[in-house]
Design a protein around this motif. Structure first.
Motif, mmCIF file in Angstrom:
data_model
loop_
_atom_site.group_PDB
_atom_site.id
_atom_site.type_symbol
_atom_site.label_atom_id
_atom_site.label_comp_id
_atom_site.label_asym_id
_atom_site.label_seq_id
_atom_site.Cartn_x
_atom_site.Cartn_y
_atom_site.Cartn_z
ATOM 1 N N LEU A 69 0.966 -1.348 -0.045
ATOM 2 C CA LEU A 69 -0.162 0.070 0.051
ATOM 3 C C LEU A 69 0.954 1.196 -0.142
ATOM 4 C CD1 LEU A 69 -2.607 -1.030 2.537
ATOM 5 C CD2 LEU A 69 -3.215 -1.035 0.091
ATOM 6 N N SER A 70 0.349 2.352 -0.824
ATOM 7 C CA SER A 70 0.980 3.596 -0.617
ATOM 8 C C SER A 70 0.357 4.536 0.512
ATOM 9 C CB SER A 70 0.651 4.434 -1.872
ATOM 10 O OG SER A 70 1.150 3.719 -2.949
ATOM 11 N N GLY A 71 -0.632 4.134 1.196
ATOM 12 C CA GLY A 71 -1.200 4.855 2.295
ATOM 13 C C GLY A 71 -2.546 3.915 2.547
ATOM 14 N N GLY A 72 -3.429 4.449 3.430
ATOM 15 C CA GLY A 72 -4.542 3.774 3.943
ATOM 16 C C GLY A 72 -4.206 2.587 5.105
ATOM 17 N N HIS A 73 -4.948 1.681 5.155
ATOM 18 C CA HIS A 73 -4.607 0.480 6.186
ATOM 19 C C HIS A 73 -5.548 -0.663 5.913
ATOM 20 C CE1 HIS A 73 -8.485 2.322 7.479
ATOM 21 N NE2 HIS A 73 -8.688 0.878 7.841
ATOM 22 N N LEU A 74 -4.796 -1.815 6.462
ATOM 23 C CA LEU A 74 -5.459 -3.129 6.187
ATOM 24 C C LEU A 74 -5.620 -3.779 7.567
ATOM 25 C CD1 LEU A 74 -6.500 -5.431 4.670
ATOM 26 C CD2 LEU A 74 -4.040 -6.046 3.938
ATOM 27 N N ARG A 75 -6.787 -3.914 8.137
ATOM 28 C CA ARG A 75 -6.701 -4.884 9.365
ATOM 29 C C ARG A 75 -7.715 -5.859 9.187
ATOM 30 N NH1 ARG A 75 -7.845 0.858 11.214
ATOM 31 N NH2 ARG A 75 -5.698 1.709 11.519
ATOM 32 N N LEU A 76 -7.495 -7.046 9.849
ATOM 33 C CA LEU A 76 -8.176 -8.026 9.726
ATOM 34 C C LEU A 76 -8.088 -9.019 11.257
ATOM 35 C CD1 LEU A 76 -9.414 -10.320 7.788
ATOM 36 C CD2 LEU A 76 -7.410 -11.409 7.910
ATOM 37 N N ASP A 77 -9.674 -8.939 11.719
ATOM 38 C CA ASP A 77 -9.888 -9.341 12.925
ATOM 39 C C ASP A 77 -9.153 -8.674 14.117
ATOM 40 O OD1 ASP A 77 -11.577 -11.269 11.722
ATOM 41 O OD2 ASP A 77 -9.990 -13.024 11.948
ATOM 42 N N GLY A 78 -9.123 -7.249 13.831
ATOM 43 C CA GLY A 78 -8.385 -6.255 14.729
ATOM 44 C C GLY A 78 -7.044 -6.260 14.564
ATOM 45 N N ARG A 79 -6.500 -7.067 13.877
ATOM 46 C CA ARG A 79 -4.757 -6.984 13.627
ATOM 47 C C ARG A 79 -4.410 -6.191 12.400
ATOM 48 N NH1 ARG A 79 -0.905 -11.753 11.749
ATOM 49 N NH2 ARG A 79 1.114 -10.814 12.176
ATOM 50 N N THR A 80 -3.561 -5.221 12.744
ATOM 51 C CA THR A 80 -3.033 -4.385 11.541
ATOM 52 C C THR A 80 -2.217 -5.273 10.765
ATOM 53 O OG1 THR A 80 -3.363 -2.332 12.814
ATOM 54 C CG2 THR A 80 -2.014 -2.271 10.798
ATOM 55 N N LEU A 81 -2.581 -5.569 9.551
ATOM 56 C CA LEU A 81 -1.581 -6.221 8.748
ATOM 57 C C LEU A 81 -0.738 -5.334 7.925
ATOM 58 C CD1 LEU A 81 -3.840 -9.299 7.196
ATOM 59 C CD2 LEU A 81 -2.299 -9.105 9.122
ATOM 60 N N GLU A 82 -1.287 -4.135 7.560
ATOM 61 C CA GLU A 82 -0.398 -2.965 6.850
ATOM 62 C C GLU A 82 -0.906 -1.733 7.280
ATOM 63 O OE1 GLU A 82 1.427 -2.633 2.201
ATOM 64 O OE2 GLU A 82 -0.054 -4.051 2.850
ATOM 65 N N GLU A 83 0.086 -0.827 7.335
ATOM 66 C CA GLU A 83 -0.356 0.610 7.566
ATOM 67 C C GLU A 83 0.959 1.210 7.281
ATOM 68 O OE1 GLU A 83 -2.598 3.671 10.751
ATOM 69 O OE2 GLU A 83 -2.283 1.717 11.167
ATOM 70 N N PRO A 84 0.949 1.998 6.342
ATOM 71 C CA PRO A 84 2.283 2.752 5.603
ATOM 72 C C PRO A 84 2.563 3.902 6.673
ATOM 73 C CG PRO A 84 0.874 2.234 3.717
ATOM 74 C CD PRO A 84 0.076 2.011 4.919
ATOM 75 N N ALA A 85 1.521 4.626 7.338
ATOM 76 C CA ALA A 85 1.775 5.641 8.122
ATOM 77 C C ALA A 85 2.797 5.533 9.313
ATOM 78 C CB ALA A 85 0.596 6.354 8.578
ATOM 79 N N VAL A 86 2.620 3.996 9.758
ATOM 80 C CA VAL A 86 3.531 3.705 10.960
ATOM 81 C C VAL A 86 4.609 2.625 10.589
ATOM 82 C CG1 VAL A 86 1.407 4.223 12.558
ATOM 83 C CG2 VAL A 86 1.540 1.774 11.450
ATOM 84 N N ARG A 87 4.665 2.495 9.038
ATOM 85 C CA ARG A 87 5.540 1.725 8.780
ATOM 86 C C ARG A 87 5.232 0.292 9.128
ATOM 87 N NH1 ARG A 87 11.348 4.956 8.784
ATOM 88 N NH2 ARG A 87 10.691 6.946 7.531
ATOM 89 N N ARG A 88 3.974 -0.208 9.249
ATOM 90 C CA ARG A 88 3.778 -1.601 9.593
ATOM 91 C C ARG A 88 3.373 -2.408 8.283
ATOM 92 N NH1 ARG A 88 3.032 -5.040 13.647
ATOM 93 N NH2 ARG A 88 1.559 -6.516 13.215
ATOM 94 N N ARG A 89 3.975 -3.446 8.121
ATOM 95 C CA ARG A 89 3.592 -4.455 6.763
ATOM 96 C C ARG A 89 3.827 -5.748 7.309
ATOM 97 N NH1 ARG A 89 4.968 -6.518 1.729
ATOM 98 N NH2 ARG A 89 3.162 -6.307 0.327
ATOM 99 N N VAL A 90 2.912 -6.780 7.340
ATOM 100 C CA VAL A 90 3.293 -8.079 7.665
ATOM 101 C C VAL A 90 3.315 -8.769 6.172
ATOM 102 C CG1 VAL A 90 2.038 -10.241 8.566
ATOM 103 C CG2 VAL A 90 1.755 -8.014 9.620
ATOM 104 N N PRO A 91 4.589 -9.551 6.230
ATOM 105 C CA PRO A 91 4.595 -10.247 4.848
ATOM 106 C C PRO A 91 3.919 -10.855 4.337
ATOM 107 C CG PRO A 91 6.672 -10.287 6.221
ATOM 108 C CD PRO A 91 5.487 -9.798 7.135
#
Length: 371
Positions: A69-91
């Motif tokens: 992702l370039s922006g936004g977020h992706l959460r699944l069952d309450g767990r953040t899988l990806e959020e560029p703003a906080v530099r989080r990305r689960v492979p």
């Protein structure tokens, strides 16, 4: 077939207790920008529809973790899988996601059983446990007798079921299906579509389907999200989308003539010299729609009480099921419309490309709704 939360690894984070998918998928790729919001509760099947290049497959790839992702977020069952703003990305390989690709991508050198057992083995299951789970899934799919068969000896429908079993074998909390019926011939699609619907109805997590086929979407999905140019243009249940389309693409998809204008009472003004009389009474911006089957064509001006009558020219004819779909362009403000006629009617009227006709639609068959 039911897959409970206990069937797979515990992937819940400590961030919140929200089940299901919560995502804003933002991806910049040159001149194209994807910006799509999705919220899907567990147990729901969501279909992403849209024309070629709309961003459907790109959205699916971001959900799978195959495109960052370039922006936004992706959460699944309450767990953040990806959020560029906080530099989080689960492979991608660490996400609780199962994917069924358009061509299934089964390993050609492995049997159906070992194809299905591959995922659990990669997640640390013993060979015996992985094969036992694979055998159980194949049995639920009605493929117990094909466990030792390699992909080249499977029919299209059987390969699709093996691919589904493989995607479910790791207990995913998000199941992604990329044109899952596209590789099947017309005869196989009917049976496999119904079978896939039964399996998806029993899936307790989130399922997201990408398709360009409106029938697949209407049969398989609980809710539709229509994407055009990287944006959501309409969402709702299949019945809501079919009844009240909001773009030309959706209207063509569900087989309706659709126009936008200004309503005053039962009249919707589409242009300076063009109005349509509808069943509903509205004021303000409005859509007006009617099916091609509601259009009557005649070579002479009809002597009837129909309020909606236009002079039109035929600009195309093509087979459409057991009927002929006639494309027309109106003389007043160039109103485009389509009509469905029987082959007998086309022959009796002597219709051909370029012919001038009168098109009539009864107000009772024309429906308006707020734009």
């Amino acid at each position: 077939m039911r897959l409970d939360k206990g069937d797979g690894p515990d992937v819940r984070g400590a961030e919140d207790d929200t089940d299901g998918l919560d995502a804003r998928l933002v991806l910049d790729r040159g001149a194209f920008r994807l910006d799509v919001r999705l919220s899907v509760p567990p147990g729901e099947v969501l279909a992403l529809l849209g024309p070629n290049g709309a961003g459907k497959t790109t959205a699916l790839r971001t959900l799978a973790g195959l495109a960052p992702l370039s922006g936004g977020h992706l959460r699944l069952d309450g767990r953040t899988l990806e959020e560029p703003a906080v530099r989080r990305r689960v492979p991608a390989e660490d996400r609780p996601v199962g994917v069924i690709f358009q061509d299934y991508l089964l390993f050609p050198h492995l049997t159906a059983l070992d194809n299905v057992a591959f995922g659990p083995r990669c997640h640390g299951a013993s060979k015996a446990d992985a094969r036992a789970r694979a055998a159980d899934l194949l049995d639920r799919m009605g493929l117990a007798d094909h466990a030792g068969v390699k992909p080249r000896r499977l029919s299209g429908g059987q390969a699709q079921r093996v691919a589904l079993a493989r995607a479910l074998a790791t207990g995913p909390r998000l199941l992604l299906l990329d044109e899952p019926l596209a590789a099947l011939d017309a005869r196989a699609r009917l049976d496999v579509r119904a079978e896939l619907r039964r399996h998806l109805a029993a899936f307790e997590a989130v399922a997201v389907l990408v398709t360009h086929d409106p029938l697949d979407a209407m049969v398989l999905a609980d809710r539709l999200v229509v994407i055009e140019h990287g944006r959501v243009v309409q969402e709702g249940t299949p019945a809501e989308i079919a009844r009240r389309p909001r773009t030309d693409y959706i209207a063509r998809l569900v087989g309706l003539n659709l126009y936008r204008g200004e309503a005053e009472g039962h009249t919707v003004r589409l242009g300076p010299e063009l109005t349509v009389t509808a069943t509903e009474e509205l004021t303000g911006p409005a859509f007006v729609a009617f099916p091609p089957s509601a259009v009557t064509l005649s070579t002479d001006r009809p002597d009837s009480s129909a309020r909606n009558t236009w002079r039109a020219r035929i600009c195309g004819l093509e087979s459409h099921g057991d009927q002929i779909r006639v494309a027309l362009t109106g003389s007043a403000d160039e109103l485009p419309l389509t009509a469905d006629l029987t082959a007998v009617s086309v022959a009796e009227l002597g219709l051909h490309e370029g012919a001038q006709v009168w098109a009539t639609v009864k107000a009772a068959q024309t429906h308006a709704y707020p734009a």
